[in-house]
Design a protein around this motif. Structure first.
Motif, PDB file in Angstrom:
ATOM      1  N   MET A 198       0.737  -1.151  -0.069  1.00 22.49           N
ATOM      2  CA  MET A 198       0.005   0.025  -0.048  1.00 22.49           C
ATOM      3  C   MET A 198       0.746   1.377   0.036  1.00 22.49           C
ATOM      4  SD  MET A 198      -3.092  -1.023   2.735  1.00 22.49           S
ATOM      5  CE  MET A 198      -3.817   0.472   2.600  1.00 22.49           C
ATOM      6  N   SER A 199       2.113   1.311   0.748  1.00 20.18           N
ATOM      7  CA  SER A 199       2.586   2.673   0.930  1.00 20.18           C
ATOM      8  C   SER A 199       3.478   2.627  -0.235  1.00 20.18           C
ATOM      9  CB  SER A 199       3.547   2.547   2.231  1.00 20.18           C
ATOM     10  OG  SER A 199       4.371   1.436   2.045  1.00 20.18           O
ATOM     11  N   ALA A 200       3.720   1.475  -0.850  1.00 21.03           N
ATOM     12  CA  ALA A 200       4.589   1.730  -1.858  1.00 21.03           C
ATOM     13  C   ALA A 200       3.761   2.360  -3.324  1.00 21.03           C
ATOM     14  CB  ALA A 200       5.060   0.325  -2.655  1.00 21.03           C
ATOM     15  N   ARG A 201       2.521   2.160  -3.362  1.00 20.54           N
ATOM     16  CA  ARG A 201       1.692   2.698  -4.152  1.00 20.54           C
ATOM     17  C   ARG A 201       0.983   4.173  -3.617  1.00 20.54           C
ATOM     18  NH1 ARG A 201      -2.151  -1.841  -6.144  1.00 20.54           N
ATOM     19  NH2 ARG A 201      -1.638  -2.879  -4.321  1.00 20.54           N
ATOM     20  N   GLY A 202       1.715   4.728  -2.726  1.00 25.87           N
ATOM     21  CA  GLY A 202       1.437   6.011  -2.264  1.00 25.87           C
ATOM     22  C   GLY A 202       0.140   6.144  -1.389  1.00 25.87           C
ATOM     23  N   TYR A 203       0.151   5.134  -0.622  1.00 31.64           N
ATOM     24  CA  TYR A 203      -1.055   5.301   0.412  1.00 31.64           C
ATOM     25  C   TYR A 203      -0.508   6.430   1.515  1.00 31.64           C
ATOM     26  CZ  TYR A 203      -4.736   4.336   3.419  1.00 31.64           C
ATOM     27  OH  TYR A 203      -5.821   4.541   4.335  1.00 31.64           O
TER      28      TYR A 203
END
Lengths: 323, 583
Positions: A198-203
């Motif tokens: 998720m954080s890798a996709r900018g969450y």
């Protein structure tokens, strides 16, 4: 694709909400009878699987509510019989039956509703209003079957490893607890991967996320929405001014058939039978397509003809089944 | 144009472990870089450092430049979009419940408008051929589809750099090669720079432009793929990771330097004879912007050869190379060596030698089979039919097979052929609706309660994480172990039940070459001690190395069973890379 699925989930949600609330608030026998018939038709065309069993359950509820009212309410002038010094009145029985039918039809309506409003449709509605909650729901919906599947896998593996050594309750409970604890570890550990993804996709890059849904608001949605709003306003006006009101106590009195009330009934019938009508139209359309397939290609090979005949037969069987 | 550059990167974990030492790499636009190295060499750490959001905790020195700007200077939004990251486990990276929602997830996070999201999501779904399963729930996809979805949902954010940490280690070979082909296409068609770490390089190496080999956190080699492969193929640590064609080439070069020189296939021979220390020295640490010079100065051993190395990387290239050399061979009448079987046996290492040898001795197989006939059967399937749903398709259809005691029996086959179901049925976890399964001569239904699992049958499942109930394996949490280590730890747990019949479902998933070899040794030892082993695997290299007999399962039934040499020599697709080279 089911015929109603092309509509925007929000519009459908609104439609079902109004349909149910009219059935519940109008307390009008004509409308409730309409609702019952329409919902039986809709449920049998949209949710055939397990309908029989569901209906048995609904019927029990219907009987219970019908019986409950005359037992607890002793209003009304027509006494049918006296039990333990308590009069059972015709009016109370009728009121109970009407409530029972109302509940029955609303339950059927929810069945149709849940068949049409799959998780992603509901999410589309809630996601718009509460984007964070929407995402949480979407993740939960994904995680529940994942968790269940993993539990079964662990149980199977552990069975071969001799987790449930003895076949007694204590051993079984111990085993299940061990599996549960392993599940927790698994969930937390792999949750890290999900969090990374998720954080890798900018969450969290932006405070406010968009809540995307594949459903558009199209012309047909607008038409449906306007029709629903207009007819419901008309009917609600009738309810508010007691023009559709039925009195049960002390004596049952149906509302008089005026032009206004008849229009209300027709409008409501139109609304309630809409899902069924859409299904009928869809079926007619499919039948037309089949006819084209059957008679269209006259120079088709023998094998193709056989195949199309066979196809037609199976489809007929399935449509027959649907009725 | 340079898209990514790391300079003198050092990294120390909080517990004081030096993970990376002096790493300098650079990657141009549209270039594909393949990262290899043994488990625990620091591949993952490096890849995670390159993606800011996933940087591990610890002390870092040196700098990373993304599109010419320092990584620290990028805004959150840029950092998220410019670099995409795909991890190992396909299942756990998926966040939401529907395919289209998953694709939209990244764009939702960025607050992109509805219309724009719709356009980009549909566009990417079209490009990746996902229309068929666009509306499905993510739960119903196959492993390969899931990983493709992960890739697509990163690509939808239009990154310039794509980082993949062992993306295909959990996939079957066909899904894996499809995935790698897609990566190559992305690099070529969109100019996306790709960095991929992988254990098995058979397919990745031929499509990549650069290769980075890491050992103990240091660069062992970095540069043009072909040159690196040429250097590494003679390095002890890295040789087993290299593609079969390159290994074969190196062996040939060892045997006959002359013919290599003669046919212009470069100085592989000389490289091969170089001591390891020198190789690591030539594994140049590139200063930014000097790669061009590198080609000339790095290769003192290339002598008069100005053209690039011609070591073959793929099976196709390997075959071409063999054809050419054979011609020269014939001219020089070197073929006598071959007829004596001299280099035939030398060029193949132990695991692939088998498949080769078959040409000569198929008699051995029949001898063995007659030997088998006299032995006791350990597991027997007699016309077994099995389906999971009452009205569903049969997963096993008239499956019949016999496994002898003390034998290693391998079942290979594609996805959904029913391999896993077959072992589950043998372990008594699923019941066939028709047919008989006998374990050591006794019908599986006659085993009461736990009897079947008491020192009799054990199963190593595909998902080894289901084996761990305790939080402690030799002082470490099982989830802290790498994929390969988890696999071996799980095998130990399973073996603790002292099974007579051991069932293994995809035992080599996520294993690197050296671990696969130790697994192979272990299993052979067990078999020698009398344990019957049934392996179900996609991994033909492993199957060929380990099996006594092999069976091909197709659509729920066994279509061929034979002694493993004959099996792999006869197959065209389900066979080792080396056999494909030499057939």
């Amino acid at each position: 694709m089911k015929p109603l699925e092309k509509y925007n989930p929000g519009v459908l949600f609104f439609y079902f909400l109004l349909l149910a609330s009219i059935a519940m608030f109008a307390a009008n026998p004509v409308m409730i009878a309409t609702a019952l018939m329409a919902m039986i038709a809709a449920a049998s065309s949209y949710t055939r699987d397990g309908l029989g069993r569901a209906c048995v359950f609904f019927f029990i509820i219907f009987v219970l509510t019908s019986l409950a009212n005359p037992i607890f309410s002793h209003n009304g002038v027509t006494v049918l019989l006296v039990v333990n010094d308590n009069p059972i009145t015709l009016e109370a029985v009728l009121y109970g039956v009407m409530t029972g039918v109302m509940i029955f039809s609303v339950l059927l309506l929810f069945r149709v509703f849940s068949a049409l409003m799959t998780s992603d449709r509901l999410l589309c509605i809630f996601g718009r209003a509460f984007p964070k909650l929407g995402l949480l729901l979407a993740m939960t919906i994904r995680f529940v079957p994942l968790f269940g599947r993993q539990r079964r896998k662990i149980e199977n593996t552990q069975k071969t490893l001799g987790l449930y050594k003895n076949e007694n309750a204590i051993d079984t409970i111990k085993g299940k607890l061990a599996v549960m604890s392993a599940m927790t570890t698994w969930g937390l550990e792999n949750g890290i991967v999900t969090a990374d993804s998720m954080s890798a996709r900018g969450y969290g890059v932006r405070r406010s996320r968009t809540s995307f849904s594949m459903y558009r608001f199209e012309r047909s949605d607008a038409v449906l929405l306007v029709l629903v709003i207009l007819s419901c306003t008309f009917i609600f006006f009738g309810i508010a001014t007691d023009m559709l009101k039925t009195d049960f106590y002390p004596r049952m009195k149906l509302p008089p058939f005026t032009v206004y009330s008849v229009i209300c009934y027709v409008l409501y019938a139109g609304l309630a039978f809409f899902p069924f009508a859409a299904k009928l139209r869809d079926r007619a359309h499919r039948a037309a397509l089949d006819r084209v397939k059957m008679h269209g290609g006259s120079e088709s090979s023998f094998g193709e003809k056989i195949r199309s005949m066979y196809q037609n037969e199976t489809e007929e069987r399935s449509t027959f089944g649907e009725q | 144009m340079e898209v990514l550059r790391a300079e003198n990167l050092n990294f120390v974990y909080p517990d004081g472990k030096q993970a990376l030492t002096d790493i300098s790499i650079s990657l141009g636009e549209g270039e594909m870089m393949c990262v290899c190295g043994p488990t625990g060499s620091g591949k993952s750490t490096l890849l995670r450092l390159l993606k800011r959001e996933l940087s591990p905790r610890g002390e870092r020195s040196g700098s990373i430049y993304i599109s010419g700007r320092r990584q620290e200077e990028l805004g959150d939004r840029e950092a998220a979009t410019q670099v995409g990251f795909v991890m190992q486990r396909p299942d756990m990276q998926i966040v939401t419940d529907k395919v289209w929602h998953e694709l939209a997830f990244g764009l939702e996070n960025l607050g992109v408008g509805q219309g724009e999201i719709r356009r980009r999501v549909c566009e990417i779904a079209g490009y990746f051929g996902m229309e068929e399963w666009f509306d499905k729930s993510t739960d119903s996809l196959s492993g390969g589809q899931k990983q493709l979805l992960n890739l697509a949902s990163v690509m939808v954010m239009q990154p310039r750099i794509l980082i993949l940490d062992e993306p295909v280690s959990q996939l079957d070979p066909i899904a894996a090669s499809d995935f790698i082909a897609t990566l190559g296409k992305l690099a070529r068609e969109f100019g996306i720079s790709i960095i991929a770490a992988e254990q098995r390089l058979e397919e990745l190496v031929p499509v990549s432009d650069k290769l980075l080999a890491i050992k103990d956190g240091r660069i062992a080699a970095f540069g043009d793929t072909r040159e690196c492969v040429e250097r590494l193929v003679s390095d002890e640590t890295f040789a087993p990771y290299m593609p079969a064609a390159a290994r074969l080439f190196a062996k040939l070069a060892d045997i006959s330097k002359e013919f290599c020189d003669a046919c212009g296939y470069g100085a592989a021979g000389k490289n091969a004879s170089m001591p390891d220390s020198e190789i690591t020295e030539t594994g140049v640490h590139i200063k930014p912007g000097v790669e061009e010079k590198l080609c000339e100065e790095e290769n003192p051993c290339t002598e008069g050869r100005k053209q690039k190395s011609r070591i073959p990387l793929s099976v196709g290239e390997g075959r071409r190379f063999l054809r050419d050399t054979k011609n020269i061979f014939e001219e020089e009448k070197c073929l006598t060596a071959r007829s004596e079987g001299k280099y035939d046996s030398e060029l193949c290492d132990a695991r692939t030698e088998k498949t080769e040898g078959i040409r000569k001795d198929s008699k051995v197989g029949s001898a063995k089979e007659s030997q088998n006939a006299s032995r006791e059967t350990a597991l027997e399937f007699r016309e077994v039919y099995l389906s999971y749903e009452r009205t569903g398709k049969d997963v096993l259809r008239s499956l019949s097979l016999k496994v002898m005691k003390g034998e290693i029996f391998c079942i290979v086959g594609g996805n959904g052929a029913g391999k896993s179901t077959a072992v589950c049925a043998a372990a008594g976890l699923v019941r066939p609706y028709s047919g008989k399964i006998k374990v050591f001569g006794k019908n599986i239904r006659d085993y009461k309660g736990q009897e079947l699992y008491r020192e009799c049958v054990a199963l190593l499942p595909q998902d080894v994480q289901t084996v761990f109930l305790t939080d402690d394996i030799n002082g470490r949490h099982p989830y802290d172990l790498s994929g390969g280590e988890q696999q071996l730890a799980a095998l130990d747990i399973v073996l603790a039940t002292k099974p007579k019949l051991l069932l293994l479902d995809e035992p080599t998933k996520g294993l690197d070459v050296s671990l696969a070899e130790s697994l192979c040794k272990k299993l052979k030892g067990l078999a020698a001690a009398g344990t019957t082993i049934v392996v179900v695997s996609h991994d033909v290299e492993f199957a060929s190395a380990i099996a006594d007999r092999c069976a091909l399962l197709f659509n729920g039934e066994i279509v061929s069973v034979c002694e493993s040499r004959a099996f792999f020599a006869g197959n065209y697709f389900y066979t080792t890379a080396l056999n494909r080279l030499l057939r």
